[in-house]
Design an enzyme around this catalytic site. Structure first.
Site, PDB file in Angstrom:
ATOM      1  N   ASP A  43       0.862  -1.151   0.177  1.00 19.13           N
ATOM      2  CA  ASP A  43      -0.028  -0.100   0.148  1.00 19.13           C
ATOM      3  C   ASP A  43       0.918   1.312   0.000  1.00 19.13           C
ATOM      4  OD1 ASP A  43      -2.066  -1.930   2.029  1.00 19.13           O
ATOM      5  OD2 ASP A  43      -2.635  -1.140   0.034  1.00 19.13           O
ATOM      6  N   ASP A 183     -10.176  -5.268  -1.534  1.00 17.07           N
ATOM      7  CA  ASP A 183      -9.177  -4.929  -0.474  1.00 17.07           C
ATOM      8  C   ASP A 183     -10.106  -4.305   0.447  1.00 17.07           C
ATOM      9  OD1 ASP A 183      -6.349  -2.567  -0.889  1.00 17.07           O
ATOM     10  OD2 ASP A 183      -6.977  -3.915   0.666  1.00 17.07           O
TER      11      ASP A 183
HETATM   12  C1  DX5 Z   1      -6.298   0.347   2.559  1.00 17.68           C
HETATM   13  C2  DX5 Z   1      -5.283  -0.476   2.162  1.00 17.68           C
HETATM   14  C3  DX5 Z   1      -5.585  -1.810   2.476  1.00 17.68           C
HETATM   15  C4  DX5 Z   1      -5.628  -2.581   3.807  1.00 17.68           C
HETATM   16  C5  DX5 Z   1      -6.251  -3.484   4.179  1.00 17.68           C
HETATM   17  O1  DX5 Z   1      -6.160   1.451   2.214  1.00 17.68           O
HETATM   18  O2  DX5 Z   1      -5.575  -0.075   0.785  1.00 17.68           O
HETATM   19  O3  DX5 Z   1      -4.781  -2.640   1.537  1.00 17.68           O
HETATM   20  O4  DX5 Z   1      -4.134  -2.448   4.152  1.00 17.68           O
HETATM   21  O5  DX5 Z   1      -6.170  -3.873   5.324  1.00 17.68           O
HETATM   22  P1  DX5 Z   1      -7.366  -4.558   6.042  1.00 17.68           P
HETATM   23  O6  DX5 Z   1      -7.348  -6.062   5.468  1.00 17.68           O
HETATM   24  O7  DX5 Z   1      -6.917  -4.635   7.562  1.00 17.68           O
HETATM   25  O8  DX5 Z   1      -8.276  -3.773   5.986  1.00 17.68           O
HETATM   26 ZN    ZN Z   2      -4.394  -1.763  -0.556  1.00 17.88          ZN
END
Ligand code: DX5
Ligand code: ZN
Length: 228
Positions: A43, A183
């Site tokens: 990310d 996601d």
């Molecule tokens: C949020 C990110 C995601 C996040 C997912 O902006 O794009 O990839 O890290 O993490 P969880 O599974 O904890 O929602």
């Molecule tokens: Zn992400």
């Protein structure tokens, strides 16, 4: 049909390292590698497109030089056109950017392809799914956000299930083999419904990284995905 074979060979879970405790990241990545994870989801946040700052290209480079993982770079940046070449140089394999940035989308897709990488387009939960339709024949995957981007550990937005189904219907109508990735807030209570709606790949952060037993949690997730 090279892509179909590729899809079947790729582990459906893409761990997101955003919420990791950096002091045990190697241990977690070793466990993921031992459990046949193919892709790490990176990310990338610039503190402008989203109000958080995370990783730069060096994170992609260091993971690639220490592990056999492929990198799926999720660019949450306002200037993807400037950042894409840096992540290509850093060895990222799949690169996605947000359709909401309003830069020249076709040009950025081409930039990724010219770097011999797989392009993806990302949609925020409140961006109409139809907005990605003009690009479906040019991209490798669509990432539908099931939380608003910026942080891990948020709750899954239920309307994502209908959005996946709507997108899958359009992909089938066009007979394109573009892939669907989801996601945000993904865990064992919603992953089965996501799979049934048409999702191919699942980005998972806190549900995996907060687990004391990543292999066990991964097996539990796979059981849910493969439930008949
Ligand atoms: C949020 C990110 C995601 C996040 C997912 O902006 O794009 O990839 O890290 O993490 P969880 O599974 O904890 O929602
Ligand atoms: Zn992400």
């Amino acid at each position: 049909m090279t892509r179909i074979t590729e899809m079947h060979d790729i582990h459906p879970v893409f761990p997101s390292i955003l919420s990791t405790n950096f002091f045990n990241l190697r241990e977690k990545l070793d466990a993921f590698e031992a459990n046949k994870i193919d892709f790490i989801h990176l990310d990338v946040m610039d503190g402008h497109f989203v109000d958080n700052i995370s990783f730069g290209p060096s994170a992609s480079k260091s993971i690639k030089s220490n592990f056999d993982f492929k990198i799926d770079a999720h660019l949450m940046v306002s200037n993807p056109g400037k950042m894409i070449p840096k992540f290509i140089d850093a060895g990222s394999d799949w690169i996605s950017f947000h359709i909401e940035t309003r830069e020249d989308i076709k040009e950025n897709i081409l930039r990724i392809k010219k770097g011999d990488r797989k392009p993806g387009l990302v949609l925020n939960p409140d961006t109409p799914v139809e907005q990605v339709f003009p690009y479906l024949d040019d991209i490798h995957y669509v990432l539908l956000m099931s939380v608003f981007p910026g942080y891990g550990g948020q709750s899954f937005i239920e309307s994502t299930l209908d959005r996946v189904a709507q997108l899958k219907k359009e992909l089938n109508r066009r007979k394109t083999d573009c892939l669907i990735q989801v996601d945000g807030g993904v865990n064992t209570s919603n992953i089965r419904a996501l799979k049934e709606a048409g999702t191919d790949f699942f980005v998972i952060g806190t549900f995996l990284f907060n687990s004391d037993d990543p292999p066990g949690t991964l097996n539990g997730i796979l059981e849910k995905i493969n439930e008949v």
